[in-house]
Structure formats: C-alpha cells, structure tokens
Design a protein around this motif. Structure first.
Motif, mmCIF file in Angstrom:
data_model
loop_
_atom_site.group_PDB
_atom_site.id
_atom_site.type_symbol
_atom_site.label_atom_id
_atom_site.label_comp_id
_atom_site.label_asym_id
_atom_site.label_seq_id
_atom_site.Cartn_x
_atom_site.Cartn_y
_atom_site.Cartn_z
ATOM 1 N N ASN A 487 39.407 42.860 35.876
ATOM 2 C CA ASN A 487 38.028 42.561 36.236
ATOM 3 C C ASN A 487 37.950 41.316 37.116
ATOM 4 O O ASN A 487 38.671 40.338 36.895
ATOM 5 C CB ASN A 487 37.185 42.355 34.977
ATOM 6 N N PHE A 488 37.053 41.376 38.098
ATOM 7 C CA PHE A 488 36.825 40.266 39.018
ATOM 8 C C PHE A 488 35.338 39.896 38.957
ATOM 9 O O PHE A 488 34.475 40.779 39.039
ATOM 10 C CB PHE A 488 37.192 40.651 40.451
ATOM 11 N N TYR A 489 35.057 38.600 38.848
ATOM 12 C CA TYR A 489 33.675 38.126 38.763
ATOM 13 C C TYR A 489 33.425 37.137 39.907
ATOM 14 O O TYR A 489 34.065 36.089 39.978
ATOM 15 C CB TYR A 489 33.414 37.446 37.423
ATOM 16 N N PHE A 490 32.480 37.476 40.788
ATOM 17 C CA PHE A 490 32.157 36.639 41.945
ATOM 18 C C PHE A 490 30.791 35.990 41.732
ATOM 19 O O PHE A 490 29.778 36.697 41.622
ATOM 20 C CB PHE A 490 32.106 37.472 43.229
ATOM 21 N N ASP A 491 30.744 34.666 41.680
ATOM 22 C CA ASP A 491 29.448 33.982 41.635
ATOM 23 C C ASP A 491 28.673 34.240 42.922
ATOM 24 O O ASP A 491 27.473 34.485 42.898
ATOM 25 C CB ASP A 491 29.640 32.470 41.459
#
Length: 539
Positions: A487-491
């Motif tokens: 999983n990748f989380y981009f602000d």
C-alpha cells in the motif's frame, strides 16, 4: 496567524452581513448536530465507497481536524465573538510590530519584509471588498509598515547600484521587489519621497518593457501595476498572452497547465491562480471568463483540503470579488436516472448535497442512462457508483482522471549488467526469481489523500518488509507491506505521471491470481480506477 485570525473574522462578519442566507445555512447545519454528514470531513464521508477504512490510513487526525473546523463554522458568524477576536488580533498585531514599522514572526524578533508586505496586502484586500472601515490604530500600523517597506526596498536598491555597475541595463527585478511595487500601489495615500519614487519608476519601467521575461505569478502583479499607471496597451497585450496559453475545459474551467509558481511564503497553484484572476478582473475581463476561472478553483477544492491559510484566504477573496455572484444565486439541479427524476428525501441546506442508494433487485439496464440538468449559473457536481462482486481474474481495467497501470518484470543480470525482462509465455517465472513490480500512476489534477493498493500473488514475498516514508518521482509517500498487498499513501499527488517500483521474490511453484491494483482519492472517492485482473504461473 494573528493576521489570519483578523482577516478570517473580519471577512466572516462581512459575509454574514452581505449574505444573510449563508449564516442561516450554517446555523441550520449546527442544529442538525455534530453527526450530520454536512459537518463531517470529506475523509469521513461515504466510507462504503472507499477501498480502505479511514482507520487504516495515516489520515485519521486530518479527518478529525477538518470535521472540527466545519463544526466551528457557526462561531465565525457570531458577531460578538468575531468582534472580540478581531480586537484581540489587532492588539497582538500591534505588539508584534517593531519600532522600525515591520512585523516579526515573534515578539522581540527582527522585522521581516515578506511578512510585512503580506499583511499590508491582506489589509488592502479587505478594503477592496469593502469589508471593513479601518480604525485609527490599524491606520497608524499601516503607515508605519509602509514606511518600513519603503526603507527596506530603498536600501536594497542602493546596494544594487553599489554592487552592479550595469544596474541601469537590468532586464528583470527580484520577485520581492515586484511584490513591493504591487503592495505599495495600494497605499498611494502615503506619498513617496524623491529617492523612493526614482526607485519605483526605475523598477516599473523594467517590468513594463520586459514583462515577457517573467512567469505567470509575476505577470499577474505587473498587470495590476500597469492598469493603475494607465498603460492600457500593456495590459491588453499581457491578458492576450494569458489567454493564448490558457487551457479551457468544460469540466475544469479556465486554467494554466504550467502553473507551478512561487508565491510569497509558499508554493501553491491555487494562490497563483487567484492572482491571475485578480489581474483579469482589474483588466476588465468579462464575467463569464472569470466564472470559468472560478470553476477551476472549486474543482481544486473538490479534491483538496486546503490546509494553507494563505491559499484559502486568497481563494475566498477571488470567489467573492470576481465574476457573477454565486453566493446569493439559487441553483436547482435535477438528476434523472433511467427516465425517473430523483426526488431526494433529505438534501443538505446550502450545498444541495444528497445521496441515493439502489440495491441489487432495484437496478435495471435503463439506469445506465443518466441526465443532469442545472438551472443555475453556479457549478454542480456528483458521481454515480456501481458496486458488485467479480472474480479477480475476470476484472477488466477502468480508467479516468486518475489512472493506474501495472507491469511485471523479472530482473536478470548478464555481461551487460542488470536488465528487466517482461514476464511472458516465453519467460516463465521460477522459484528464486526477483520480480520488479512497476506501477504507472497518472492524474490530470492535483489530489490530496491518495491511496494506492497493489495486490500480490501468494507466491510473491516483498523485499521490503518494513513500512516507512519513501521518495520516488519527486513525491513523498508512506509505503506499507501487508500479507496480500503493498500500500502507498500520498498526502499530496500533484498533476503528472509517476512510475513507482518495488521488488519481490518468487517463493513457491503453482498458478496464482495476482489480483488488481486500485488507486483512489480518499478525499473525493469518485476519482478511482483499477487495473485488470491477472494470473502468474511459476514452474
């Protein structure tokens, strides 16, 4: 922050008096209670449409913060409270202003030219909106601040003449000096002395002759300066240039694709856009053209929280001061699905937001035809979702404004070095192979709170087991490896194309489903897409 408090409360009182139905709308939201969906953060709304629970993301506190902000909106239109906070902010601003006339970050610090110019700029905005009559205390502060920025600009000019023998041949000037001219032009009630006027005239002549050397943001300031100096030919030429480079879209409105400028103390496409809007307004642009530019602003708010105080302040100013009056307009949007007009039982006051749900037995093929009619001049938007179960291997690819593609490679090493070989029927996987997963992410607009989930075959074991912050392709994100997915989380995910890669080892033989890769903006879940399902064979 004290000036932001002064600005927000002053503007809130102005909106309350000028647009009474806005304060009535906020009061109605308040009476609905804190659990009303209207007062929830966009991160908390519509959880059933999102691919991951909010609690499983790094953005729980951001959601709580925005919900609290919405619930406190009613206090912004409490005139007694706003007046008290405004008086308190004026007192604090007086304490932070140094004897030299400039404002500092903290009491006792040296005065800062950029902060002082920005505060003076904010005062001029409120005056232009006719939102306030300045008290004697504020006018005295403004006079001292204007004297301070005059002295600072003149000092820099004298240093320039000493250090550069060819200063008279300059083709450009620093952005800080251009901002000085822009801010100073709003305070003509304080006359310039002879030396300062000589400097201002010299700088003005440079930007007039060489405006093509400047960027989008700087040109917007020059347009205002030229308009105030009566240089109509220059203004027309500059606005013509803006129009030639603009993108006009039915959905997004009017905007500039290369809008990536520096503004005062931060970088923001929203800020630059608001300055360009002001240049068009001052230059006499028609209301429909300004409305197209306002549409782009609202589309940015659809997918972004706007944590920046400066960006929000300038966006609100632009929406109030330019184009037609969307605040007091009555919009009536009609949605027809499968030939049947939707009559919502509950509709949020002011925004008109509603949600309608159909279950499996109610869905018919005719519902694939949707018609939306908007009778007002303000924009409206929505989304239609179709959720159903399907075998992973049979899922077909979807695309849109936010799009993701996935490719698998085997990393091989030979005499020429490391190379990536696509996985095909001619190159089957074997236990021990190192697989490189390449994810290509594309977005045609700036997004915040983006979640990218890449499902993995059970035979793949990721190289990186620890979660943490990463940097690739000019963006920062948080990467977390789980049992069946990475999983990748981009602000923040700015407009553009990004290629992300991570490695995994093949650990066992067999035929496996490699699942799909899904990307979604958690702030606006209508922006979502996924890849097709795929299988991998290990021999």
């Amino acid at each position: 922050s004290w000036f932001a408090s002064y600005y927000a409360n002053t503007l809130g009182m102005h909106i309350s008096k000028t647009y009474p139905k806005v304060s009535a709308m906020i009061e109605a939201w308040k009476k609905q209670g804190g659990d009303s969906e209207t007062l929830l953060s966009n991160l908390e709304k519509n959880q059933e449409l999102k691919n991951v629970l909010l609690e499983e993301t790094p953005w729980v506190l951001e959601a709580k913060s925005e919900s609290e902000q919405k619930q406190k909106l009613a206090t912004l239109f409490d005139l007694n409270r706003s007046q008290h906070l405004t008086n308190q902010a004026v007192k604090k601003l007086g304490e932070l202003q140094t004897t030299a006339g400039g404002w500092s970050w903290f009491k006792g610090f040296y005065p800062n030219r950029s902060i002082t110019q920005y505060i003076l700029y904010g005062f001029s905005q409120l005056k232009a909106l006719k939102a306030v009559e300045f008290s004697d205390d504020i006018q005295a502060m403004q006079a001292k601040a204007v004297s301070y920025i005059d002295g600072e600009a003149l000092h820099r000019f004298e240093q320039l003449k000493k250090q550069n023998k060819d200063w008279q041949k300059l083709k450009t000037i620093p952005v800080s000096d251009l901002e000085y001219l822009y801010v100073r032009s709003a305070y003509n009630q304080y006359p310039l002395d002879s030396k300062t006027k000589e400097m201002a005239d010299f700088y003005t002549s440079i930007v007039e002759k060489n405006w093509t050397q400047f960027g989008l943001y700087e040109r917007s300031l020059i347009v205002v300066l030229m308009q105030k100096d009566g240089k109509q030919n220059v203004v027309r030429n500059m606005l013509r240039s803006y129009r030639e480079h603009a993108v006009l879209s039915e959905e997004m409105g009017m905007f500039w694709a290369n809008n990536r400028a520096h503004v005062f103390m931060s970088q923001s496409a929203v800020l630059v856009h608001t300055f360009i809007m002001d240049a068009f307004r001052v230059g006499g642009a028609k209301a429909d053209e300004l409305d197209h530019m306002k549409r782009w602003l609202l589309k940015q708010k659809q997918t972004q929280m706007w944590e920046s105080t400066h960006a929000t302040i300038d966006a609100v100013y632009a929406l109030l001061s330019a184009g037609t009056d969307w605040f007091s307009a009555d919009n009536n949007t009609t949605v027809t699905v499968g030939g049947k007009v939707i009559a919502p039982q509950q509709q949020a006051q002011g925004t008109g937001y509603f949600k309608e749900t159909w279950h499996k037995s109610e869905i018919t093929p005719q519902m694939g035809k949707v018609k939306i009619e908007n009778s007002g001049n303000a924009p409206a938007w929505g989304a239609l979702y179709w959720q159903y179960y399907e075998d992973l291997d049979k899922i077909t690819k979807t695309g849109g404004s936010l799009n993701v593609e996935k490719m698998l490679f085997v990393e091989e090493t030979d005499v020429s070095g490391r190379k990536l070989v696509p996985i095909t029927e001619n190159r089957m996987l074997r236990v021990g192979d190192k697989v490189i997963v390449r994810l290509t992410l594309r977005t045609d607009r700036d997004l915040e709170f983006v979640h990218l989930k890449d499902m993995r075959a059970a035979a793949f074991e990721p190289l990186e087991q620890l979660s943490g912050m990463k940097w690739q392709e000019g963006v920062i994100y948080f990467q977390a490896s789980k049992d069946a997915s990475t999983n990748f989380y981009f602000d923040v995910l700015p407009r553009g194309t990004y290629v992300l890669e991570y490695g995994a080892f093949v650990t066992r033989t067999g035929d496996y489903s490699n699942g799909i890769t899904t990307v979604q903006c958690m702030y606006a879940p209508e922006f979502s897409s996924h890849t097709a399902g795929m299988k991998v064979n290990v021999r």
